[in-house]
Design a protein around this motif. Structure first.
Motif, PDB file in Angstrom:
ATOM      1  N   UNK A  78      -0.152 -10.573  92.919  1.00 15.70           N
ATOM      2  CA  UNK A  78       0.471 -10.776  94.289  1.00 15.70           C
ATOM      3  C   UNK A  78       1.931 -10.896  94.153  1.00 15.70           C
ATOM      4  N   UNK A  79       2.326 -11.569  92.970  1.00 11.82           N
ATOM      5  CA  UNK A  79       3.992 -11.640  93.044  1.00 11.82           C
ATOM      6  C   UNK A  79       4.632 -10.201  92.725  1.00 11.82           C
ATOM      7  N   UNK A  80       3.785  -9.573  92.236  1.00  8.26           N
ATOM      8  CA  UNK A  80       4.302  -8.137  91.531  1.00  8.26           C
ATOM      9  C   UNK A  80       4.025  -7.119  92.750  1.00  8.26           C
ATOM     10  N   UNK A  81       3.233  -7.295  93.708  1.00 13.42           N
ATOM     11  CA  UNK A  81       2.684  -6.195  94.674  1.00 13.42           C
ATOM     12  C   UNK A  81       3.917  -5.963  95.516  1.00 13.42           C
ATOM     13  N   UNK A  82       4.573  -6.727  96.265  1.00 13.60           N
ATOM     14  CA  UNK A  82       5.616  -6.217  97.139  1.00 13.60           C
ATOM     15  C   UNK A  82       6.535  -5.328  96.329  1.00 13.60           C
ATOM     16  N   UNK A  83       7.199  -6.076  95.466  1.00 13.50           N
ATOM     17  CA  UNK A  83       8.371  -5.067  94.753  1.00 13.50           C
ATOM     18  C   UNK A  83       7.777  -3.804  94.294  1.00 13.50           C
ATOM     19  N   UNK A  84       6.630  -3.890  93.807  1.00 14.91           N
ATOM     20  CA  UNK A  84       5.943  -2.386  93.236  1.00 14.91           C
ATOM     21  C   UNK A  84       5.829  -1.340  94.461  1.00 14.91           C
ATOM     22  N   UNK A  85       5.645  -1.923  95.344  1.00 12.50           N
ATOM     23  CA  UNK A  85       5.285  -0.958  96.560  1.00 12.50           C
ATOM     24  C   UNK A  85       6.822  -0.229  97.161  1.00 12.50           C
ATOM     25  N   UNK A  86       7.720  -1.416  97.207  1.00  8.91           N
ATOM     26  CA  UNK A  86       9.172  -0.955  97.494  1.00  8.91           C
ATOM     27  C   UNK A  86       9.546   0.345  96.517  1.00  8.91           C
ATOM     28  N   UNK A  87       9.388  -0.086  95.382  1.00 13.66           N
ATOM     29  CA  UNK A  87      10.192   0.639  94.256  1.00 13.66           C
ATOM     30  C   UNK A  87       9.184   2.157  94.408  1.00 13.66           C
ATOM     31  N   UNK A  88       8.185   2.007  94.625  1.00 13.16           N
ATOM     32  CA  UNK A  88       7.153   3.443  94.598  1.00 13.16           C
ATOM     33  C   UNK A  88       7.729   4.242  95.726  1.00 13.16           C
ATOM     34  N   UNK A 123      13.493 -11.946  92.804  1.00  9.47           N
ATOM     35  CA  UNK A 123      12.454 -11.407  93.423  1.00  9.47           C
ATOM     36  C   UNK A 123      11.215 -11.439  92.410  1.00  9.47           C
ATOM     37  N   UNK A 124      10.190 -10.731  92.956  1.00 15.49           N
ATOM     38  CA  UNK A 124       8.920 -10.497  92.161  1.00 15.49           C
ATOM     39  C   UNK A 124       9.246  -9.701  90.815  1.00 15.49           C
ATOM     40  N   UNK A 125      10.148  -9.008  90.884  1.00 12.39           N
ATOM     41  CA  UNK A 125      10.409  -8.189  89.574  1.00 12.39           C
ATOM     42  C   UNK A 125      10.940  -9.188  88.592  1.00 12.39           C
ATOM     43  N   UNK A 126      11.756 -10.136  89.019  1.00 12.18           N
ATOM     44  CA  UNK A 126      12.370 -10.899  87.540  1.00 12.18           C
ATOM     45  C   UNK A 126      11.754 -12.323  87.597  1.00 12.18           C
ATOM     46  N   UNK A 127      11.272 -12.983  88.734  1.00  9.50           N
ATOM     47  CA  UNK A 127      10.765 -14.122  88.463  1.00  9.50           C
ATOM     48  C   UNK A 127      10.037 -14.595  87.344  1.00  9.50           C
ATOM     49  N   UNK A 128       9.090 -13.623  87.103  1.00  5.69           N
ATOM     50  CA  UNK A 128       8.145 -14.016  86.057  1.00  5.69           C
ATOM     51  C   UNK A 128       8.832 -13.794  84.459  1.00  5.69           C
ATOM     52  N   UNK A 129       9.905 -13.116  84.487  1.00  7.95           N
ATOM     53  CA  UNK A 129      10.603 -12.937  83.229  1.00  7.95           C
ATOM     54  C   UNK A 129      11.660 -13.910  82.927  1.00  7.95           C
ATOM     55  N   UNK A 130      11.918 -14.656  84.018  1.00  8.26           N
ATOM     56  CA  UNK A 130      12.785 -16.161  83.572  1.00  8.26           C
ATOM     57  C   UNK A 130      11.766 -16.812  83.139  1.00  8.26           C
ATOM     58  N   UNK A 131      10.472 -17.128  83.843  1.00  7.32           N
ATOM     59  CA  UNK A 131       9.580 -17.936  83.212  1.00  7.32           C
ATOM     60  C   UNK A 131       9.042 -17.846  81.905  1.00  7.32           C
ATOM     61  N   UNK A 132       8.883 -16.171  81.670  1.00 10.46           N
ATOM     62  CA  UNK A 132       8.367 -15.772  80.112  1.00 10.46           C
ATOM     63  C   UNK A 132       9.659 -16.449  79.115  1.00 10.46           C
ATOM     64  N   UNK A 133      11.052 -16.150  79.538  1.00  8.49           N
ATOM     65  CA  UNK A 133      11.870 -16.693  78.568  1.00  8.49           C
ATOM     66  C   UNK A 133      12.121 -18.160  78.384  1.00  8.49           C
ATOM     67  N   UNK A 134      11.737 -18.723  79.752  1.00  5.33           N
ATOM     68  CA  UNK A 134      12.007 -20.368  79.311  1.00  5.33           C
ATOM     69  C   UNK A 134      10.699 -20.805  78.652  1.00  5.33           C
ATOM     70  N   UNK A 135       9.593 -20.166  78.609  1.00  5.15           N
ATOM     71  CA  UNK A 135       8.307 -20.626  77.864  1.00  5.15           C
ATOM     72  C   UNK A 135       8.534 -20.250  76.260  1.00  5.15           C
ATOM     73  N   UNK A 136       8.992 -19.049  75.928  1.00  4.34           N
ATOM     74  CA  UNK A 136       9.320 -18.560  74.671  1.00  4.34           C
ATOM     75  C   UNK A 136      10.263 -19.395  73.883  1.00  4.34           C
ATOM     76  N   UNK A 167       5.503 -15.174  97.285  1.00  4.25           N
ATOM     77  CA  UNK A 167       5.586 -13.488  97.100  1.00  4.25           C
ATOM     78  C   UNK A 167       5.742 -12.428  98.422  1.00  4.25           C
ATOM     79  N   UNK A 168       5.621 -13.270  99.320  1.00  2.98           N
ATOM     80  CA  UNK A 168       5.922 -12.361 100.541  1.00  2.98           C
ATOM     81  C   UNK A 168       7.128 -12.065 101.015  1.00  2.98           C
ATOM     82  N   UNK A 169       8.267 -12.785 100.436  1.00  2.74           N
ATOM     83  CA  UNK A 169       9.531 -12.687 100.847  1.00  2.74           C
ATOM     84  C   UNK A 169      10.279 -12.099  99.530  1.00  2.74           C
ATOM     85  N   UNK A 170      11.186 -11.062 100.008  1.00  2.88           N
ATOM     86  CA  UNK A 170      11.942 -10.517  98.838  1.00  2.88           C
ATOM     87  C   UNK A 170      12.883 -11.491  98.020  1.00  2.88           C
TER      88      UNK A 170
END
Length: 520
Positions: free
Chosen positions: A476-486, A84-97, A59-62
């Motif tokens: 934690x995974x979402x924190x870095x990309x959220x701060x950068x986008x803000x 990155x932190x934006x997309x990794x969890x949605x890949x996981x959600x897709x593979x789960x559903x 989560x500390x890397x882009x």
């Protein structure tokens, strides 16, 4: 990680779809069973691979797991993938559903089973491709490819008006995508003949160019979310789609529009985002209240949940365009939460529809007497839908409201009223279906959920409480990309949407100098 895990995740389901179509047996029943089992195994292996990816994610890397290979070099097109932190969890959600969708369809889909399972596997691969693509042409190919299996799922295996609903879904999405294609070509020439998304985020575009490009991309993403008033295709698509189609549509496909805003609009067009923020606040606030009120007026349970999605996704767009670190983190969290809860609610509707072949609310009542396990599972996801503290949705909605209030007080207050309205219609629905008077004698004889049906809800129930009680790992995974986008917008409060003096100012002198991951 040395091996190309993102390519495996993307193309394993697509290759698996070909294998499913090759399943042949003289006996139709055996052929259908083999197709279902093969689809379940392939989607299950894909899910396990996504867990491997998540376990190696830092989560500390882009951007990570990058794959970059020449493809059509003469046109500046490369095969580039990464998460990155934006997309990794949605890949996981897709593979789960996806394996859950296979289980959902195990008994309800009886015609053209091989083709149905193949469509779902192709759809899974295309969605993962959208979340992983870092080349715009590759992204656009997957974005458009996703339409075809979804169009077929609704059009072939849907309800009575399935053709109308599938065409409406296709046309709405396709028209918006054409405008995005025009914008893509402009960015290609502005980027020196390259379709690389990360370098496009560093372009120093003029304000006028940003405004027009924002509108072109908005046409594609707003329809997909869907934002009000571009939402009219959604209730038709949900009502006519088979249960598994509604699960994947609400669970993942709606998130692709919000993902587009985060991946493209915010980092590439910061000046336009600032200009259009008041309009985005207004559309989000309207969607939240309108979706909730229209949901409360429905008699068809599935249409009620469809309109509730319009309302819940309004929170997501509010959080995105408020563009504070907390609101973006909350928006990402809520995208994930909505994917879990809405998928489960559509599955619950499918369970009762398979038994009674109706979705009319008047036909139900007193389900707790004949289906107590069903009533308990329904209660869990009802509480999650109304954002009860301790469930996953509470974390996302709280962060959105807390992060949006300093910059958009009026819109946030309206959004907070949507929380109350959401609780009203969901609790009313639950009371009427579970504790109300028997809607018909048929309910007395209904059997409770089978082992297969219970199994498909287990991972979603676990996630409801895991994300609600222990959200730190996800945040934690979402924190870095959220701060950068803000950091790409001025975050100046909009006077017309505030109720008092500015509470939050964080004006940045340089709006365009974003790095390859969306920050400065």
């Amino acid at each position: 990680m040395d091996y190309p895990i993102l390519s495996f995740l993307t193309f394993l389901p697509i290759f698996g779809a070909l294998l499913v179509m090759l399943v042949k047996d003289g006996d139709e029943e055996t052929e259908n069973r083999n197709a279902r089992m093969l689809a379940l195994w392939i989607s299950g292996i894909t899910f396990l691979l996504s867990l491997v990816m998540l376990s190696n994610f830092d989560s500390a890397v882009g951007m990570q797991f990058i794959e970059d290979h020449p493809w059509m070099s003469n046109f500046g097109i490369r095969y580039t993938m990464g998460v990155d932190g934006i997309s990794v969890l949605f890949v996981l959600l897709t593979t789960l559903l996806t394996p859950i969708c296979v289980l959902v369809s195990w008994e309800s889909i009886t015609k053209n089973v091989r083709a149905f399972m193949a469509c779902f596997l192709v759809l899974e691969g295309a969605i993962i491709g959208v979340f992983c693509s870092l080349d715009f042409v590759l992204f656009y190919i997957f974005w458009e490819a996703m339409l075809v299996p979804m169009f077929l799922i609704i059009g072939i295996w849907g309800g009575e008006n399935r053709v109308y609903a599938s065409l409406k879904f296709f046309l709405y999405t396709f028209v918006g995508s054409v405008l995005m294609l025009i914008g893509m070509m402009y960015l290609y020439f502005a980027n020196g003949g390259s379709f690389d998304i990360l370098t496009m985020q560093t372009l120093n575009l003029s304000d006028t160019s940003q405004y027009w490009l924002f509108l072109a991309f908005f046409a594609a993403f707003a329809v997909k979310v869907p934002m009000w008033p571009f939402h009219t295709w959604l209730p038709d698509a949900h009502v006519q789609a088979p249960t598994a189609g509604s699960v994947i549509l609400a669970g993942v496909l709606l998130k692709m529009g919000a993902y587009g805003f985060l991946r493209f609009s915010l980092p590439m067009f910061p000046e336009a985002v600032d200009l259009f923020r008041p309009a985005m606040y207004a559309l989000s606030a309207i969607a939240i209240v309108y979706g909730a009120l229209v949901a409360f007026a429905q008699t068809d349970i599935k249409k009620m949940i469809a309109y509730s999605s319009v309302s819940h996704m309004g929170f997501v767009t509010l959080g995105i365009f408020a563009a504070t670190p907390e609101s973006i983190q909350g928006a990402l969290m809520q995208m994930l939460n909505h994917g879990i809860v809405s998928a489960a609610l559509f599955m619950l509707i499918g369970v009762i529809y398979d038994r009674m072949h109706t979705r009319e609310m008047d036909r139900f009542g007193g389900l707790v007497n004949s289906m107590p396990v069903y009533a308990a599972v329904f209660m869990v996801f009802t509480m999650a839908s109304v954002a009860l503290p301790g469930t996953n949705s509470f974390v996302g909605e709280f962060l959105i409201l807390a992060g949006s209030y300093p910059v958009a007080q009026g819109a946030t207050v309206i959004a907070a009223s949507g929380v109350v309205l959401g609780a009203v219609y969901m609790l009313w629905l639950y009371r009427r279906m579970v504790f109300g008077e028997m809607g018909s004698d048929e309910i007395k004889n209904q059997k409770d959920m089978t082992e297969r049906e219970r199994l498909m809800f287990v991972p979603l129930i676990v996630l409801v409480f895991y994300l609600g009680l222990m959200p730190n790992r996800t945040l934690d995974i979402l924190e870095a990309p959220a701060h950068k986008l803000s950091q790409v917008t001025t975050l100046e409060p909009v006077a017309s949407l505030t109720l008092g003096p500015p509470l939050y100012t964080d004006t940045h002198s340089d709006h365009k100098g974003v790095d390859a991951h969306g920050g400065h």
